[in-house]
Design an enzyme around this catalytic site. Structure first.
Site, PDB file in Angstrom:
ATOM      1  N   THR A 155       0.892  -1.160   0.000  1.00  0.00           N
ATOM      2  CA  THR A 155       0.000   0.000   0.000  1.00  0.00           C
ATOM      3  C   THR A 155       0.932   1.212   0.000  1.00  0.00           C
ATOM      4  O   THR A 155       2.016   1.154   0.588  1.00  0.00           O
ATOM      5  CB  THR A 155      -0.918   0.062   1.246  1.00  0.00           C
ATOM      6  OG1 THR A 155      -0.103   0.210   2.408  1.00  0.00           O
ATOM      7  CG2 THR A 155      -1.779  -1.196   1.397  1.00  0.00           C
ATOM      8  N   HIS A 156       0.550   2.253  -0.675  1.00  0.00           N
ATOM      9  CA  HIS A 156       1.418   3.444  -0.846  1.00  0.00           C
ATOM     10  C   HIS A 156       2.761   3.071  -1.476  1.00  0.00           C
ATOM     11  O   HIS A 156       3.764   3.744  -1.250  1.00  0.00           O
ATOM     12  CB  HIS A 156       1.671   4.165   0.482  1.00  0.00           C
ATOM     13  CG  HIS A 156       0.446   4.373   1.308  1.00  0.00           C
ATOM     14  ND1 HIS A 156      -0.343   5.483   1.203  1.00  0.00           N
ATOM     15  CD2 HIS A 156      -0.136   3.581   2.241  1.00  0.00           C
ATOM     16  CE1 HIS A 156      -1.360   5.396   2.051  1.00  0.00           C
ATOM     17  NE2 HIS A 156      -1.265   4.237   2.681  1.00  0.00           N
ATOM     18  N   SER A 277      18.406  -0.756 -26.372  1.00  0.00           N
ATOM     19  CA  SER A 277      18.739   0.651 -26.531  1.00  0.00           C
ATOM     20  C   SER A 277      19.806   0.783 -27.607  1.00  0.00           C
ATOM     21  O   SER A 277      20.658  -0.091 -27.765  1.00  0.00           O
ATOM     22  CB  SER A 277      19.264   1.198 -25.203  1.00  0.00           C
ATOM     23  OG  SER A 277      20.072   2.335 -25.426  1.00  0.00           O
ATOM     24  N   LYS A 283      20.736  -2.583 -21.890  1.00  0.00           N
ATOM     25  CA  LYS A 283      19.296  -2.358 -21.756  1.00  0.00           C
ATOM     26  C   LYS A 283      18.412  -3.449 -22.361  1.00  0.00           C
ATOM     27  O   LYS A 283      18.696  -3.971 -23.425  1.00  0.00           O
ATOM     28  CB  LYS A 283      18.926  -1.029 -22.439  1.00  0.00           C
ATOM     29  CG  LYS A 283      19.242   0.198 -21.615  1.00  0.00           C
ATOM     30  CD  LYS A 283      18.422   0.230 -20.344  1.00  0.00           C
ATOM     31  CE  LYS A 283      18.549   1.580 -19.675  1.00  0.00           C
ATOM     32  NZ  LYS A 283      17.508   2.491 -20.045  1.00  0.00           N
ATOM     33  N   GLU A 290       5.039  -0.233 -21.653  1.00  0.00           N
ATOM     34  CA  GLU A 290       5.050   1.234 -21.729  1.00  0.00           C
ATOM     35  C   GLU A 290       4.106   1.737 -22.815  1.00  0.00           C
ATOM     36  O   GLU A 290       3.408   2.742 -22.640  1.00  0.00           O
ATOM     37  CB  GLU A 290       6.472   1.731 -21.989  1.00  0.00           C
ATOM     38  CG  GLU A 290       7.369   1.509 -20.794  1.00  0.00           C
ATOM     39  CD  GLU A 290       8.824   1.845 -21.096  1.00  0.00           C
ATOM     40  OE1 GLU A 290       9.387   2.683 -20.392  1.00  0.00           O
ATOM     41  OE2 GLU A 290       9.391   1.275 -22.044  1.00  0.00           O
TER      42      GLU A 290
END
Ligand code: ARG
Length: 462
Positions: A155-156, A277, A283, A290
């Protein structure tokens, strides 16, 4: 004849006006629905004696030929035609002559486009719903395989209590299940046939609206002709269903992006579903997630565009409503590709159960359980909360977990602590004791999976 009107005009349409007004370049997507609707309309006119049976046969054969030629690519959508309705009618008349000119008897492009779009959305509702089913099957498979995979629940974005991967994914199952139910609901509500509403006020011909409605798979005809040609609620409802799907996929994507990061390392995306990348050789980026997250904005955009387009329109049809198509088609294409890619990505995702388990074991996800342990020993919960809070502070200082402290150390905080504390705060036990219906405990989780499976088994394709 590329145009369906012109009698009352003395001048040619300005070229820029034509380009601005025409919709064929995007409504050509509705060709199948347009032809199917025209066939039903012609059959009905024939049955009512408004067309002779010879005319009806000629029209049906002509329409069939047009459909075959579009399908094969022999007939292309030439931009000289204003819209899909003009395109089909003009080609029909070119092919069969006089009878073709009778097809539009008792019909307007207003009820025609309302019909085409409803039929198209009805089909898309079903297709998106089937894609949700594929995704739900993958999620359920992952759930079944991971009822023992402990991980921290958050949570949070702070570690909260231990759960399992099955439980975490079960939450997404619920969201997407509701999405599938919503699509079914949307389809059930939209399934009334607007054909026969005419331009806005019905017609003077004795049309059999019940016949065309049932011939086209509708539950019946729409009830008010003005509403029939001016209603786009069903489309707004569909776009809001699509927006909710995207919202859910976007949240799911966000989590997987986090989990795929070097900080979490809970999952590893398959090479086939990642990209690299151009400059940083190390990468491996979660681009699918996304993009799904990013494309959510487009789908919300379509919903907002249509809500705004409709808000000030007087009854009945207005040309503004032609603007429903491009955003709706874009939203549909977007959601369908997102669902396809997301499902493929998820099906090939590798879960790092070891890392998840380690992560659950640090960060005091068992602190609530330690407090509950003291409650069982007779300490009021509020006092237990305070004791464990101080204990956690002590552990942070020592850089260890509650379970790493000796009994002597524990007893400094409360003499209610005994040997059985260690068992009570072991992560697996913490999870398993959460046995409330809907919780991550072993049996509660098995029950959830059983119910979801049963629901999937009862799935009916729309
Ligand atoms: N292309 C139009 C649309 O999509 C078809 C209906 C046109 N009706 C009319 N009266 N001009 O809304």
């Amino acid at each position: 004849m590329a145009q369906l009107w012109g009698g009352r005009f003395t001048k040619q349409t300005d070229a820029a006006v034509k380009a601005f007004n025409d919709s064929l370049r995007f409504d050509c997507r509705l060709w199948k629905e347009d032809i199917e609707g025209s066939c039903a309309h012609a059959e009905m006119l024939g049955r009512k004696g408004i067309l002779t049976s010879a005319e009806t046969e000629e029209i049906l054969a002509g329409l069939k030929g047009i459909a075959q030629d579009i399908e094969s690519g022999a007939l292309q959508f030439d931009p000289q035609y204003e819209d899909i309705h003009s395109f089909v009618e003009a080609h029909l008349t070119d092919r069969i002559g006089a009878a073709g000119k009778k097809l539009h008897t008792g019909r307007s492009r207003n009820d025609q486009v309302a019909l085409d779009m409803r039929m198209y959305i009805r089909t898309q509702c079903g297709l998106v719903r089937e894609q949700l089913r594929d995704l739900l099957e993958v999620i359920l498979r992952i759930m079944e395989e991971n009822t023992e995979t402990c991980m921290p629940g958050f949570t949070h974005l702070q570690k909260a209590q231990p759960v399992t991967l099955a439980h975490h994914f079960g939450a997404y199952f619920e969201m997407l299940r509701r999405d599938a139910e919503r699509l079914q609901d949307c389809r059930d509500r939209l399934n009334l046939c607007p054909l026969g509403a005419g331009a806005l006020a019905g017609t003077t011909y004795p049309l059999d609206r019940n016949y065309t409605a049932s011939r086209l798979g509708f539950d019946g005809p729409t009830r008010n002709s003005m509403d029939s040609v001016s209603d786009r609620d069903y489309l707004i409802e569909f776009l809001s269903d699509l927006s909710l799907i995207m919202m859910h996929l976007s949240r799911f994507s966000e989590e997987l992006i986090l989990w795929n990061s070097n900080e979490y390392r809970f999952v590893e995306m398959d090479d086939a579903y990642s990209t690299g990348s151009s400059i940083m050789p190390q990468k491996k980026n979660p681009d699918i997630c996304e993009l799904v997250r990013g494309k959510t904005g487009r789908v919300y955009g379509a919903l907002n565009a249509l809500l705004t387009t409709m808000k000030g329109l007087p009854l009945a049809y207005n040309k503004d409503m032609q603007e429903d198509k491009e955003p709706a088609f874009d939203a549909i294409d977007t959601v369908r590709s997102c669902l396809e890619l997301f499902t493929g990505m998820l099906a090939t995702l590798r879960f790092r159960g070891d890392v998840m388990r380690r992560s659950a074991a640090n960060g005091f996800t068992n602190a609530t359980d330690a407090a509950d342990y003291l409650v069982v020993k007779g300490i009021p919960f509020r006092d237990a909360h305070g004791i464990i809070g101080r204990l956690v502070l002590y552990c942070i200082d020592k850089d260890c977990g509650i379970e790493d402290l000796s009994l002597d150390e524990l007893r400094e905080f409360s003499d209610a602590f005994g040997e059985d504390l260690y068992d009570a705060v072991s992560i697996r036990n913490c999870v398993d004791r959460r046995g409330t219906a809907g919780a991550p405990g072993r049996e509660a989780m098995q029950e959830q999976i059983r119910l979801e499976k049963e629901w999937l088994r009862s799935w009916q394709t729309l």
